[in-house]
Write a protein that holds these residues in place. Structure first.
Motif, PDB file in Angstrom:
ATOM      1  N   GLU A 276      94.340  54.078  -5.025  1.00  0.00           N
ATOM      2  CA  GLU A 276      95.168  53.473  -4.035  1.00  0.00           C
ATOM      3  C   GLU A 276      94.648  53.422  -2.620  1.00  0.00           C
ATOM      4  O   GLU A 276      94.662  52.267  -1.786  1.00  0.00           O
ATOM      5  N   ARG A 277      93.546  54.325  -2.244  1.00  0.00           N
ATOM      6  CA  ARG A 277      93.133  54.284  -1.206  1.00  0.00           C
ATOM      7  C   ARG A 277      91.737  54.942  -1.251  1.00  0.00           C
ATOM      8  O   ARG A 277      91.243  55.964  -0.946  1.00  0.00           O
ATOM      9  N   PRO A 278      90.754  54.073  -1.832  1.00  0.00           N
ATOM     10  CA  PRO A 278      89.440  54.598  -2.080  1.00  0.00           C
ATOM     11  C   PRO A 278      88.537  54.756  -0.899  1.00  0.00           C
ATOM     12  O   PRO A 278      87.483  55.336  -0.771  1.00  0.00           O
ATOM     13  N   LEU A 296      84.459  52.164  -3.379  1.00  0.00           N
ATOM     14  CA  LEU A 296      85.086  50.633  -2.734  1.00  0.00           C
ATOM     15  C   LEU A 296      84.148  49.690  -3.710  1.00  0.00           C
ATOM     16  O   LEU A 296      84.749  48.695  -4.234  1.00  0.00           O
ATOM     17  N   SER A 297      82.769  49.945  -3.839  1.00  0.00           N
ATOM     18  CA  SER A 297      82.034  48.894  -4.249  1.00  0.00           C
ATOM     19  C   SER A 297      82.237  49.055  -5.904  1.00  0.00           C
ATOM     20  O   SER A 297      82.171  47.833  -6.473  1.00  0.00           O
ATOM     21  N   LYS A 324      93.006  45.021  -9.483  1.00  0.00           N
ATOM     22  CA  LYS A 324      93.256  44.857  -8.104  1.00  0.00           C
ATOM     23  C   LYS A 324      94.392  44.610  -7.762  1.00  0.00           C
ATOM     24  O   LYS A 324      95.342  43.713  -8.264  1.00  0.00           O
ATOM     25  N   THR A 325      95.003  45.378  -6.913  1.00  0.00           N
ATOM     26  CA  THR A 325      96.445  45.330  -6.371  1.00  0.00           C
ATOM     27  C   THR A 325      96.177  44.664  -4.809  1.00  0.00           C
ATOM     28  O   THR A 325      95.320  44.806  -4.142  1.00  0.00           O
ATOM     29  N   PRO A 326      97.467  44.412  -4.297  1.00  0.00           N
ATOM     30  CA  PRO A 326      97.405  43.701  -2.744  1.00  0.00           C
ATOM     31  C   PRO A 326      96.835  44.824  -1.800  1.00  0.00           C
ATOM     32  O   PRO A 326      96.350  44.298  -0.861  1.00  0.00           O
ATOM     33  N   TYR A 329      93.813  49.355  -5.527  1.00  0.00           N
ATOM     34  CA  TYR A 329      93.326  49.118  -6.921  1.00  0.00           C
ATOM     35  C   TYR A 329      94.574  50.014  -7.713  1.00  0.00           C
ATOM     36  O   TYR A 329      94.891  50.937  -7.185  1.00  0.00           O
ATOM     37  N   ARG A 330      94.306  49.921  -9.194  1.00  0.00           N
ATOM     38  CA  ARG A 330      95.392  50.608  -9.975  1.00  0.00           C
ATOM     39  C   ARG A 330      94.668  50.953 -11.222  1.00  0.00           C
ATOM     40  O   ARG A 330      93.884  49.852 -11.619  1.00  0.00           O
TER      41      ARG A 330
END
Length: 336
Positions: A276-278, A296-297, A324-326, A329-330
């Protein structure tokens, strides 16, 4: 010298070296039989305690002539603060609620990947072994469900040297458990844990990690091979630098043609906040800034290329893929 070596030497020295080769071999066979009995007993005990049917306690993936099995070393329960403390608490709470998580305690599975190809049986990490945590140390039982004994393992590959990935390398005799295997670890990771300054630089809370890592790595150092980012360490297996969780943390891409699976270790260490918040710092990481940049990468690549992943601490069997989510990620697990 291991237990077998000590007993062999004892036999040779006794009675002015009068023991026959037959007698020496009998002693060695007795020691090996005792080890096999203890390993089997440990596996049965772990299975009984957990109420697991180990024949069905794994998932598998096939890539050409490569078979990957994911087996359990149990689970690890940690204080939530170990991960969550550096994060913005007001923004964290909705994520915890979404995933029905406690802020004070987290229980995570420990998924060990087994790779078989031709005559090779390879382990990616070896779990925690007995004594580190009440609910870990179940790897031998899981391997037994696949008819794999410790002496069948030809190679052990380490993602990193944290206790739940490394400490299972020694047996009840304090000797290398997988005594016919060669060991592989990234050069940078090895250098970090063998640096005499690490035990003080790492901080008091993790000093035992450094002491335990050095002792175990010293036990296998005569049979270690080193690798770096981009090296093909085995046919179809390429090492990938995923630094931050530890200074030399490595992941591994297993590929057959256009199909691949990424064995992550702990560079993506959970199925919730890490996706959710990498970009958030995690208290579990040695270098929080580098680890966030790595997540992130890597997540961007995994989502874009739809590469299947195996995560050591991801839910279920750790197998799934990244969407990928708005907002981030999931993790999409398979088999749940």
């Amino acid at each position: 010298m291991d237990a077998i070596g000590r007993i062999s030497l004892s036999c040779l020295e006794a009675n002015n070296h009068s023991y026959s080769n037959t007698r020496i071999q009998w002693v060695l066979d007795m020691v090996l039989s005792r080890r096999r009995f203890l390993h089997k007993a440990a596996g049965l005990a772990a299975g009984s305690v957990c109420g697991m049917t180990f024949a069905s306690a794994h998932a598998e993936i096939h890539l050409g002539d490569i078979r990957l099995d994911v087996v359990k070393d149990g689970s690890l329960t940690l204080p939530g603060a170990l991960i969550f403390d550096p994060m913005p608490q007001a923004d964290l709470n909705p994520i915890l609620k979404k995933y029905q998580l406690s802020a004070t305690q987290l229980t995570r599975p420990c998924n060990v990947t087994v790779m078989r190809q031709g005559e090779r049986t390879i382990l990616f990490d070896v779990g925690a072994g007995a004594g580190f945590s009440p609910d870990t140390g179940q790897l031998l039982a899981s391997l037994d469900s696949l008819d794999i004994a410790p002496e069948d393992v030809t190679d052990v590959v380490f993602t990193h040297a944290h206790p739940d990935h490394l400490w299972g390398v020694l047996d009840d005799f304090d000797d290398p458990l997988f005594n016919r295997a060669r060991y592989m670890i990234g050069t940078k990771e090895w250098d970090y844990w063998l640096n005499p300054n690490t035990v003080t630089d790492i901080g008091e809370a993790r000093a035992s990690f450094a002491v335990g890592a050095e002792r175990r790595l010293r036990m296998i150092e005569d049979n270690v091979q080193f690798f770096g980012d981009g090296d093909e360490i085995l046919p179809g297996v390429v090492a990938r630098a995923t630094y931050g969780h530890t200074p030399g943390h490595m992941s591994f891409e297993v590929r057959d043609g256009s199909t691949s699976v990424m064995i992550l270790g702990d560079c993506i260490g959970n199925h919730h906040v890490a996706f959710e918040r990498p970009d958030w710092p995690s208290g579990a990481d040695h270098d929080q800034t580098t680890a966030a940049r790595t997540r992130l990468s890597l997540l961007d690549q995994l989502a874009h290329e739809q590469i299947r992943i195996i995560g050591f601490h991801l839910v279920g069997d750790g197998i799934g893929h990244v969407d990928k989510t708005p907002g981030g990620y999931r993790f999409v697990p398979e088999g749940l």
